[in-house]
Design an enzyme around this catalytic site. Structure first.
Site, PDB file in Angstrom:
ATOM      1  N   GLU A  48    -111.802  59.780   7.422  1.00 29.13           N
ATOM      2  CA  GLU A  48    -111.030  59.057   6.407  1.00 29.13           C
ATOM      3  C   GLU A  48    -111.933  58.151   5.564  1.00 29.13           C
ATOM      4  OE1 GLU A  48    -107.073  56.136   6.260  1.00 29.13           O
ATOM      5  OE2 GLU A  48    -108.112  56.491   8.148  1.00 29.13           O
ATOM      6  N   LYS A 130    -103.276  58.599  -0.106  1.00 28.54           N
ATOM      7  CA  LYS A 130    -102.457  58.127   1.015  1.00 28.54           C
ATOM      8  C   LYS A 130    -101.231  57.394   0.466  1.00 28.54           C
ATOM      9  CE  LYS A 130    -102.987  55.655   5.416  1.00 28.54           C
ATOM     10  NZ  LYS A 130    -103.939  54.913   6.285  1.00 28.54           N
ATOM     11  N   CYS A 164    -104.724  59.420   8.718  1.00 34.94           N
ATOM     12  CA  CYS A 164    -104.436  58.383   9.702  1.00 34.94           C
ATOM     13  C   CYS A 164    -102.945  58.287  10.036  1.00 34.94           C
ATOM     14  CB  CYS A 164    -105.000  57.052   9.199  1.00 34.94           C
ATOM     15  SG  CYS A 164    -105.286  55.819  10.496  1.00 34.94           S
TER      16      CYS A 164
END
Length: 360
Positions: A48, A130, A164
């Site tokens: 990430e 995200k 995540c």
């Protein structure tokens, strides 16, 4: 693309970024692509926001003390397209590998946690952000939209990605499942929280593999002892930057295809027997024969959001509305729009009149 007797060799990379230079981190990315390709990898997945680095500082420092590091991250962040994407694209093309890379993307005044997917010919086939930064991350990144919740066809199959704790958003995961992803690329920061973070991560990725009937390639980052000390000098607080690594490759049956990397640097490689996707879905297809869309289904607004939109784009000029009468206030050279109609109730009632009547 048929999965019959088709095998894909995948690699998940767990390495430390260069905290002093975004160029150094990009060089490590290109080197890892070459090393994985030398082992026959057709797909390479990185952690990430690996370029230039995950903002670990924001996890151990209060917001008022994070300003200098945050501004430095702005300076080192990636523009898309730009030199970083060009370098990674070229590496993917030269080695004929699909590459999934996490970056801090700068879009003018805002940073985003962005996942980039490069096909084996070097084409950038997906850029997604995200949708909800987690906890401390909300002080660092803006929010993405659902336009990036897409599964894309690549040289290795239908590929999707989440970052995540997006994996704890079941609707985000289901949106990719409904698009029939065959390989899911997961990215976590690693070197955070402790062993419990790694344990939770393993449960999460194995569950998604089972539920989606797909392979999951998960990559987590790594920090050296020297890097941890540079980020957080207090030895007591340094424990917050240890553990939390679980670079792993999971089959559609929920099995680990190789022993996960839980510490140190390395490249995990495994062969994906794509027929296992069909084998799993024959038993349980969450978006097919095991779904009940007439009872439960997902509605998604996947339009790209923008702070401004035009009612009349340049290619569609605004209509000219001429006034019906001429006066000293307006003439035919200055069109006047008719007055807006009063709001109407569900039965055609003039709400403006109704409200006035009720008030009297």
């Amino acid at each position: 693309m048929s999965n019959h007797k088709r095998t894909v060799r995948a690699a998940a990379v767990q390495i430390a970024p260069d905290l002093d230079s975004e160029h150094g981190t990009v060089a490590k990315v290109c080197q890892a692509i070459a090393e994985a390709a030398a082992q026959g990898a057709q797909l390479v997945v990185f952690p990430e926001t690996f370029v230039p680095y995950y903002p670990y500082f924001s996890f151990v420092r209060p917001p008022f003390a994070s300003g200098p590091e945050h501004l430095l991250l702005y300076e080192r962040a990636v523009t898309v397209p730009g030199p970083v994407t060009q370098a990674v694209s070229e590496a993917a093309r030269v080695h004929g590998t699909v590459v999934v890379l996490g970056v801090n993307e700068r879009d003018h005044g805002t940073l985003y946690n962005t996942q980039l997917v490069f096909d084996a010919d070097g084409t950038l086939v997906l850029k997604r952000r995200k949708i909800t930064p987690t906890y401390h991350e909300r002080m660092i990144w803006g929010q993405g939209d659902a336009s990036g919740l897409k599964v894309v066809p690549t040289a290795v199959g239908r590929l999707g990605a989440l970052a995540c704790w997006e994996h704890y958003n079941p609707l985000a995961r289901y949106s990719l499942m409904a698009q029939h992803e065959e390989i899911h690329c997961a990215q976590f920061p690693g070197s955070m929280v402790g062993q419990i973070f790694a344990d939770q991560m393993e449960v999460t990725i194995r569950h998604h593999a089972l539920e989606s009937g797909c392979f999951v390639i998960n990559a987590t980052g790594w920090l050296t002892d020297e890097q941890i000390a540079a980020i957080e000098p207090d030895p007591k607080a340094q424990k917050a930057l240890r553990g939390g690594c679980c670079t792993a490759i999971v089959s559609p049956e929920g099995k680990l295809l190789a022993e996960p990397l839980r510490s140190g640097e390395g490249i995990l490689v495994a062969d994906l027997d794509m027929e296992l996707v069909t084998k799993r879905k024959r038993m349980m297809d969450s978006v097919g024969h095991y779904a009940r869309p007439e009872l439960l289904h997902l509605v998604i607004d996947d339009r790209r959001t923008s702070p401004m939109s035009s009612l009349f784009p340049a290619e569609q000029p605004a209509p000219v509305i001429h006034s019906s009468t001429r006066s000293h206030h307006a003439d035919s050279r200055h069109p006047v729009a008719p007055p807006a109609s009063e709001p109407q109730g569900p039965h055609g009632i003039d709400l403006g009149t109704a409200v006035l009547g009720a008030a009297s």
